[in-house]
Write a protein that holds these residues in place. Structure first.
Motif, PDB file in Angstrom:
ATOM      1  N   LEU A  78       9.174  -6.182  -9.016  1.00  0.00           N
ATOM      2  CA  LEU A  78       9.481  -5.242  -7.947  1.00  0.00           C
ATOM      3  C   LEU A  78       8.482  -5.417  -6.812  1.00  0.00           C
ATOM      4  O   LEU A  78       7.279  -5.506  -7.045  1.00  0.00           O
ATOM      5  CB  LEU A  78       9.426  -3.815  -8.474  1.00  0.00           C
ATOM      6  CG  LEU A  78       9.832  -2.711  -7.504  1.00  0.00           C
ATOM      7  CD1 LEU A  78      11.335  -2.753  -7.260  1.00  0.00           C
ATOM      8  CD2 LEU A  78       9.417  -1.340  -8.046  1.00  0.00           C
ATOM      9  N   PHE A  79       8.983  -5.463  -5.585  1.00  0.00           N
ATOM     10  CA  PHE A  79       8.138  -5.592  -4.399  1.00  0.00           C
ATOM     11  C   PHE A  79       8.275  -4.317  -3.576  1.00  0.00           C
ATOM     12  O   PHE A  79       9.370  -3.970  -3.123  1.00  0.00           O
ATOM     13  CB  PHE A  79       8.567  -6.798  -3.562  1.00  0.00           C
ATOM     14  CG  PHE A  79       8.359  -8.122  -4.247  1.00  0.00           C
ATOM     15  CD1 PHE A  79       7.225  -8.883  -3.992  1.00  0.00           C
ATOM     16  CD2 PHE A  79       9.290  -8.597  -5.161  1.00  0.00           C
ATOM     17  CE1 PHE A  79       7.029 -10.094  -4.627  1.00  0.00           C
ATOM     18  CE2 PHE A  79       9.107  -9.815  -5.802  1.00  0.00           C
ATOM     19  CZ  PHE A  79       7.971 -10.567  -5.536  1.00  0.00           C
ATOM     20  N   ILE A  80       7.157  -3.625  -3.396  1.00  0.00           N
ATOM     21  CA  ILE A  80       7.142  -2.390  -2.609  1.00  0.00           C
ATOM     22  C   ILE A  80       6.349  -2.635  -1.330  1.00  0.00           C
ATOM     23  O   ILE A  80       5.537  -3.567  -1.256  1.00  0.00           O
ATOM     24  CB  ILE A  80       6.523  -1.231  -3.411  1.00  0.00           C
ATOM     25  CG1 ILE A  80       5.072  -1.538  -3.786  1.00  0.00           C
ATOM     26  CG2 ILE A  80       7.354  -0.948  -4.659  1.00  0.00           C
ATOM     27  CD1 ILE A  80       4.367  -0.398  -4.490  1.00  0.00           C
ATOM     28  N   PRO A  81       6.579  -1.827  -0.302  1.00  0.00           N
ATOM     29  CA  PRO A  81       5.884  -2.060   0.970  1.00  0.00           C
ATOM     30  C   PRO A  81       4.374  -1.916   0.846  1.00  0.00           C
ATOM     31  O   PRO A  81       3.871  -1.124   0.040  1.00  0.00           O
ATOM     32  CB  PRO A  81       6.460  -0.967   1.887  1.00  0.00           C
ATOM     33  CG  PRO A  81       7.752  -0.572   1.259  1.00  0.00           C
ATOM     34  CD  PRO A  81       7.549  -0.720  -0.217  1.00  0.00           C
ATOM     35  N   ALA A  82       3.642  -2.691   1.628  1.00  0.00           N
ATOM     36  CA  ALA A  82       2.200  -2.513   1.729  1.00  0.00           C
ATOM     37  C   ALA A  82       1.901  -1.119   2.256  1.00  0.00           C
ATOM     38  O   ALA A  82       2.736  -0.494   2.917  1.00  0.00           O
ATOM     39  CB  ALA A  82       1.609  -3.579   2.654  1.00  0.00           C
ATOM     40  N   ARG A 139       1.490  -8.064   3.271  1.00  0.00           N
ATOM     41  CA  ARG A 139       2.134  -8.587   2.065  1.00  0.00           C
ATOM     42  C   ARG A 139       2.621  -7.454   1.158  1.00  0.00           C
ATOM     43  O   ARG A 139       1.877  -6.527   0.823  1.00  0.00           O
ATOM     44  CB  ARG A 139       1.150  -9.473   1.301  1.00  0.00           C
ATOM     45  CG  ARG A 139       1.736 -10.127   0.057  1.00  0.00           C
ATOM     46  CD  ARG A 139       0.741 -11.064  -0.598  1.00  0.00           C
ATOM     47  NE  ARG A 139      -0.463 -10.362  -1.003  1.00  0.00           N
ATOM     48  CZ  ARG A 139      -1.653 -10.546  -0.446  1.00  0.00           C
ATOM     49  NH1 ARG A 139      -1.806 -11.390   0.551  1.00  0.00           N
ATOM     50  NH2 ARG A 139      -2.692  -9.862  -0.880  1.00  0.00           N
ATOM     51  N   ALA A 140       3.877  -7.516   0.751  1.00  0.00           N
ATOM     52  CA  ALA A 140       4.429  -6.544  -0.187  1.00  0.00           C
ATOM     53  C   ALA A 140       3.666  -6.600  -1.505  1.00  0.00           C
ATOM     54  O   ALA A 140       3.195  -7.655  -1.935  1.00  0.00           O
ATOM     55  CB  ALA A 140       5.911  -6.828  -0.429  1.00  0.00           C
ATOM     56  N   VAL A 141       3.549  -5.464  -2.152  1.00  0.00           N
ATOM     57  CA  VAL A 141       2.893  -5.366  -3.449  1.00  0.00           C
ATOM     58  C   VAL A 141       3.900  -5.698  -4.541  1.00  0.00           C
ATOM     59  O   VAL A 141       4.988  -5.117  -4.585  1.00  0.00           O
ATOM     60  CB  VAL A 141       2.326  -3.950  -3.665  1.00  0.00           C
ATOM     61  CG1 VAL A 141       1.738  -3.820  -5.073  1.00  0.00           C
ATOM     62  CG2 VAL A 141       1.279  -3.629  -2.601  1.00  0.00           C
ATOM     63  N   MET A 142       3.548  -6.641  -5.413  1.00  0.00           N
ATOM     64  CA  MET A 142       4.442  -7.010  -6.506  1.00  0.00           C
ATOM     65  C   MET A 142       3.925  -6.423  -7.817  1.00  0.00           C
ATOM     66  O   MET A 142       2.734  -6.519  -8.125  1.00  0.00           O
ATOM     67  CB  MET A 142       4.554  -8.523  -6.643  1.00  0.00           C
ATOM     68  CG  MET A 142       5.529  -8.952  -7.748  1.00  0.00           C
ATOM     69  SD  MET A 142       5.726 -10.750  -7.899  1.00  0.00           S
ATOM     70  CE  MET A 142       4.259 -11.143  -8.854  1.00  0.00           C
TER      71      MET A 142
END
Length: 288
Positions: free
Chosen positions: A50-54, A82-85
């Motif tokens: 899952l990638f959430i916004p920085a 960079r998006a948080v994974m």
């Protein structure tokens, strides 16, 4: 713009539909989106990225337009862009009359979001604690139902299923237990932080489920179930299967117990380290 990565996985652009607080340490986030029609999984412990916004941003930045080159390009993005994974397991999915996925659920463990917490919350906990309908994410998940990110695979002829998980594995364990057919013998041990995190699991299997509560016992850094397991008289079985997931060091201790002390064939033991004590997911990836 292509969103393909490497079959059978691809990116899905999703948004939050609703949230449900399951307990002090757990929140369920339901995601939807048109692209979910291509999402396929038949696994009970389906792994997802899952990638959430920085922090401070509303859109997750991942250069998926680069195809197979997205990973390196994503790592080179500035920290504040960079998006948080984070890695999660699928809790549930729902399909329409044509069999297309319409919604998926992911359960998040919340660490450090409560007032006065001694350990600060990580970015995923902060995001999940305040997630609201319409919030956007990217998901790297399966487009093929049977894929390599499904690990619960009891061999043919399994006559006893043994399962352990901490709170990070509760979603996968819940899905597994609920899917076990009638007549299946299972013994399950689950560890959570608070008594209010305990969930009622419904199954047709002959399943004995034991919950351990960490804030009552004061145990840290070791599986609370280990002492109980060493003393337990498990049902006789010719072909037992073991599934263990959670904190890496706990998983290793329990694997040693089942293989070394119980004599279960190591080929019939599935073990997955979902996280490591004292390390963020970024540090864990760097170490690996």
């Amino acid at each position: 713009m292509t969103t393909a990565v490497a079959a059978p996985f691809r990116f899905f652009s999703l948004q939050v539909v609703r949230t449900l607080r399951l307990g002090p340490s757990l929140v369920r986030v339901t995601f939807g989106g048109d692209e979910l029609r291509e999402f396929c999984s038949d696994g009970c412990d389906q792994s997802l990225s899952l990638f959430i916004p920085a922090e401070g941003r509303t859109e997750p930045r991942v250069p998926i337009e680069l195809g197979d080159g997205w990973w390196q390009a994503w790592r080179e993005l500035p920290d504040d862009v960079r998006a948080v994974m984070r890695s999660y397991t699928l809790r549930a999915l729902r399909r329409d009359a044509l069999g297309r996925t319409t919604e998926i659920d992911i359960d998040f463990v919340l660490h450090g979001v409560e007032p006065g917490a001694t350990t600060p919350a990580g970015p995923a906990s902060r995001w999940a604690a305040r997630a609201a309908a319409g919030d956007r994410v990217l998901l790297l998940g399966p487009a093929i139902a049977d894929n390599r990110a499904i690990r619960f695979r009891p061999p043919q002829g399994t006559d006893l299923t043994l399962i352990w998980g901490d709170e990070t594995a509760v979603p996968a364990v819940s899905s597994i237990v609920e899917s076990l057919p009638a007549g299946t013998r299972a013994r399950v041990w689950l560890e959570v932080q608070h008594a209010a995190d305990i969930q009622d699991l419904v199954t047709e299997a002959d399943a004995e489920i034991t919950w351990f509560v960490r804030d009552q016992e004061g145990a840290e850094g070791s599986p609370m179930a280990l002492g109980t397991l060493r003393e337990a008289q498990l049902p006789a079985a010719e072909r037992p299967y073991v599934w263990i997931a959670g904190e890496s060091s706990c998983v290793k201790q329990l694997r040693r117990h089942f293989v070394g002390e119980r004599g279960i064939d190591r080929r019939s033991v599935t073990f997955v380290g979902y996280w490591r004590q004292g390390m963020t997911e970024e540090q864990l990836r760097a170490a690996e």
